[in-house]
Design a protein around this motif. Structure first.
Motif, mmCIF file in Angstrom:
data_model
loop_
_atom_site.group_PDB
_atom_site.id
_atom_site.type_symbol
_atom_site.label_atom_id
_atom_site.label_comp_id
_atom_site.label_asym_id
_atom_site.label_seq_id
_atom_site.Cartn_x
_atom_site.Cartn_y
_atom_site.Cartn_z
ATOM 1 N N ASP A 131 45.284 44.370 43.419
ATOM 2 C CA ASP A 131 43.944 44.195 43.911
ATOM 3 C C ASP A 131 43.789 44.601 45.360
ATOM 4 O O ASP A 131 42.829 43.965 45.929
ATOM 5 C CB ASP A 131 43.335 42.473 43.690
ATOM 6 N N ASN A 132 44.665 45.149 45.801
ATOM 7 C CA ASN A 132 45.140 45.512 47.436
ATOM 8 C C ASN A 132 44.968 46.813 47.459
ATOM 9 O O ASN A 132 46.238 47.391 47.280
ATOM 10 C CB ASN A 132 46.008 44.701 47.734
ATOM 11 N N SER A 133 44.021 47.599 48.221
ATOM 12 C CA SER A 133 43.802 49.049 48.271
ATOM 13 C C SER A 133 45.091 49.370 49.065
ATOM 14 O O SER A 133 45.298 50.489 48.984
ATOM 15 C CB SER A 133 42.545 49.536 48.598
ATOM 16 N N ARG B 86 32.085 51.678 48.944
ATOM 17 C CA ARG B 86 33.432 50.479 49.222
ATOM 18 C C ARG B 86 34.613 51.213 48.812
ATOM 19 O O ARG B 86 35.700 51.020 49.640
ATOM 20 C CB ARG B 86 33.045 49.267 48.395
ATOM 21 N N ASP C 85 37.515 51.569 51.863
ATOM 22 C CA ASP C 85 38.866 50.984 51.568
ATOM 23 C C ASP C 85 39.942 51.817 51.681
ATOM 24 O O ASP C 85 41.133 51.407 52.064
ATOM 25 C CB ASP C 85 38.968 50.044 50.358
ATOM 26 N N VAL D 87 43.886 49.939 40.751
ATOM 27 C CA VAL D 87 43.482 49.083 41.938
ATOM 28 C C VAL D 87 41.991 48.399 41.463
ATOM 29 O O VAL D 87 40.990 49.384 41.223
ATOM 30 C CB VAL D 87 43.273 49.497 43.167
ATOM 31 N N ASP D 88 42.023 47.241 41.255
ATOM 32 C CA ASP D 88 40.377 46.625 41.114
ATOM 33 C C ASP D 88 40.212 45.731 41.824
ATOM 34 O O ASP D 88 41.338 44.569 42.402
ATOM 35 C CB ASP D 88 40.339 46.450 39.548
ATOM 36 N N SER D 89 39.080 45.445 42.334
ATOM 37 C CA SER D 89 38.904 43.869 43.355
ATOM 38 C C SER D 89 38.700 42.725 42.244
ATOM 39 O O SER D 89 38.632 41.629 42.777
ATOM 40 C CB SER D 89 37.785 44.192 43.937
ATOM 41 N N ASP D 90 38.463 42.792 40.968
ATOM 42 C CA ASP D 90 38.201 41.877 40.184
ATOM 43 C C ASP D 90 39.903 41.419 39.663
ATOM 44 O O ASP D 90 40.583 41.922 39.027
ATOM 45 C CB ASP D 90 37.620 42.273 38.828
ATOM 46 N N GLN D 91 39.988 40.134 40.201
ATOM 47 C CA GLN D 91 41.720 39.750 39.981
ATOM 48 C C GLN D 91 41.839 39.222 38.582
ATOM 49 O O GLN D 91 42.916 39.421 38.126
ATOM 50 C CB GLN D 91 41.885 38.264 41.101
#
Ligand code: UDX
Length: 443
Positions: A68-70, A101, A105, A29-33
């Protein structure tokens, strides 16, 4: 086992693919799309030998996926936290906001028997309060620092020299995992690595945190130590390569991390040294902080030393001189230019008015993105054309293997600064070149 990996940078992406190769089902998982899209497409977002193959194999096996979604981690029994802990702007200390964060999350998605495994490098004292927050959700925290080197990340992950578990209590507390402790669950994840006899040490959270930051700081101290002796060699007329060769034969000293030259950079050693110095001040150990800071100052001074050598090679100031820079990555086999001594020297020369043209086998793309003001060439012949001096700043195998007679056909200069002491000096001298290296005044 079903695992999640939160944060898919150098550490997390390699860890996710490596865990999938062990047979686990892994979601990264990563917030960077953009990063997630690239990983899903099987494209490595950074250069790391062996990683692209491992990534493709994982995706093809169906065991490795990215999101990108925990919320997509909800079914996982073990969550590895691999987010970055960079240096805080304007401070020596580490920025732990990504870790915070990640925890926030994760909390709503944790199963009651979840084990959270911290792999990010953190200041000593970070894990215990985090464990208390996770305990409210029924989850258990193990601090399991990662020691992988860029350029060898896959091998270091799948065949580590040691595995460290930082635990709330070192004596195993059995319970919520079907009679198993959190450490037992992690043993199951790493079963293949433990089966081949990899040493596994259990200790407190604080000790595990300190293992990681002190390992990197000690490596930095060693590099700065040999460079400190290199300065003495310069003043005294000795040769640092002879000194280092003899030091390495002393088993108590050991062979590695005694390569003199331009010093250390990258995403870990400089920031971990800074963070440990900052933490040492906070913990009331000013002498420890001073020792670590001295190693840092010495490292920074390497860049000025190489600029001095460039001036000596030019027989005058660098302003207005055309200078070829070979090597931008902080070390070979990497395209990482974070805190790269090489790119910082190139930038210092450009700021001083030199006309710098820089190249690197892998890092031109990353360097251009980070330092768009520099001029780049894709190849060595292009970079050295018209140069008045050549600077070798990263010891890529390609640069070690350069044929000095052939290089002489691409340029008129015969002056080279070998900042990493990596060239075959007799061969270059025989081809008519003058070599300048820190710690080797008799060249
Ligand atoms: C480091 C640690 O080695 C690794 O265990 C940790 O997990 C992450 O940080 P890495 O940043 O990939 O790994 O680089 P490393 O191989 O340690 O090299 C660091 C820097 O030191 C490089 O810039 C390298 O050029 C320099 N170095 C290394 C020297 O100048 N001389 C040496 O003898 C060794």
């Amino acid at each position: 086992m079903r695992l999640s990996v939160i944060g898919c940078g150098y550490l997390g992406a390699v860890h996710a693919a490596a865990m999938a190769s062990l047979g686990h089902e892994v979601i990264g998982v990563d917030s960077d799309q953009a990063k997630v899209a690239s990983l899903r497409a099987g494209e490595a977002p950074f250069y790391e030998p062996g990683f692209a193959d491992l990534l493709r194999q994982g995706l093809e096996s169906g065991r490795l996926s990215f999101s990108d979604n925990s919320a997509d981690t909800a079914n996982c029994q073990v969550h590895f936290i691999c987010v970055g802990t960079p240096q805080l702007p304007g401070s020596q200390a580490a920025d732990l906001s990504a870790l915070d964060r990640a925890a926030v999350d994760l909390l709503p998605h944790l199963r009651p028997d979840a084990v959270v495994v911290g792999k990010s490098t953190v200041p000593v004292g970070t894990a215990r309060p985090l464990a208390a927050r996770l305990a409210d959700a029924g989850a258990h925290l193990v601090w399991n620092p990662e020691f992988l080197r860029e350029g060898h990340a896959v091998a270091d992950t799948l065949a580590p020299d040691r595995i460290v578990y930082g635990l709330a209590q070192v004596s195993a507390k059995r319970g919520g995992f079907g009679g198993k402790s959190a450490a037992d669950v992690l043993d199951q994840v790493y079963a293949d690595l433990l089966a081949v006899g990899t040493p596994r040490l259990k200790m407190s959270y604080e000790s595990a945190e300190l293992v990681k930051t002190s390992a990197n700081s000690y490596l930095a101290l060693r590099v700065s130590f040999i460079n400190a002796i290199s300065d003495l060699a310069d003043s005294a007329g000795a040769d640092i390569l002879d000194v280092a060769a003899a030091l390495r034969l002393d088993e108590r000293i050991g062979k590695l991390f005694l390569n003199p030259g331009l010093g250390f950079g990258g995403g870990c050693l400089p920031k971990d040294l800074h963070a440990l110095a900052a933490r040492a001040e906070e913990l009331g150990a000013p002498l420890t902080a001073e020792l670590l800071s001295a190693a840092d100052h010495l490292n920074v001074s390497r860049r000025a030393r190489v600029v001095e050598l460039a001036q000596r090679a030019l027989g005058g100031p660098v302003a207005g001189a055309r200078i070829a820079v070979l090597g931008l990555a902080f070390k070979p086999l990497s395209d990482d230019v974070r805190n790269s001594q090489s790119i910082l020297v190139a930038q210092a020369l450009a700021t001083a008015g030199a006309e710098v043209v820089a190249t690197d086998p892998q890092a031109v793309r990353t360097a251009r993105a980070a330092y768009p003001g520099l001029a780049y060439a894709e190849t060595v012949p292009e970079a050295v054309q018209g140069a008045e001096v050549i600077l070798v700043l990263t010891e890529w195998p390609e640069y070690r293997a350069l044929d000095p007679a052939e290089v002489a056909t691409w340029t008129d200069t015969r002056q080279v600064v070998d900042a990493r002491l990596c060239l075959d000096v007799p061969a270059w001298q025989a081809a008519g070149w003058t070599i300048h290296s820190p710690g080797r005044p008799t060249l």
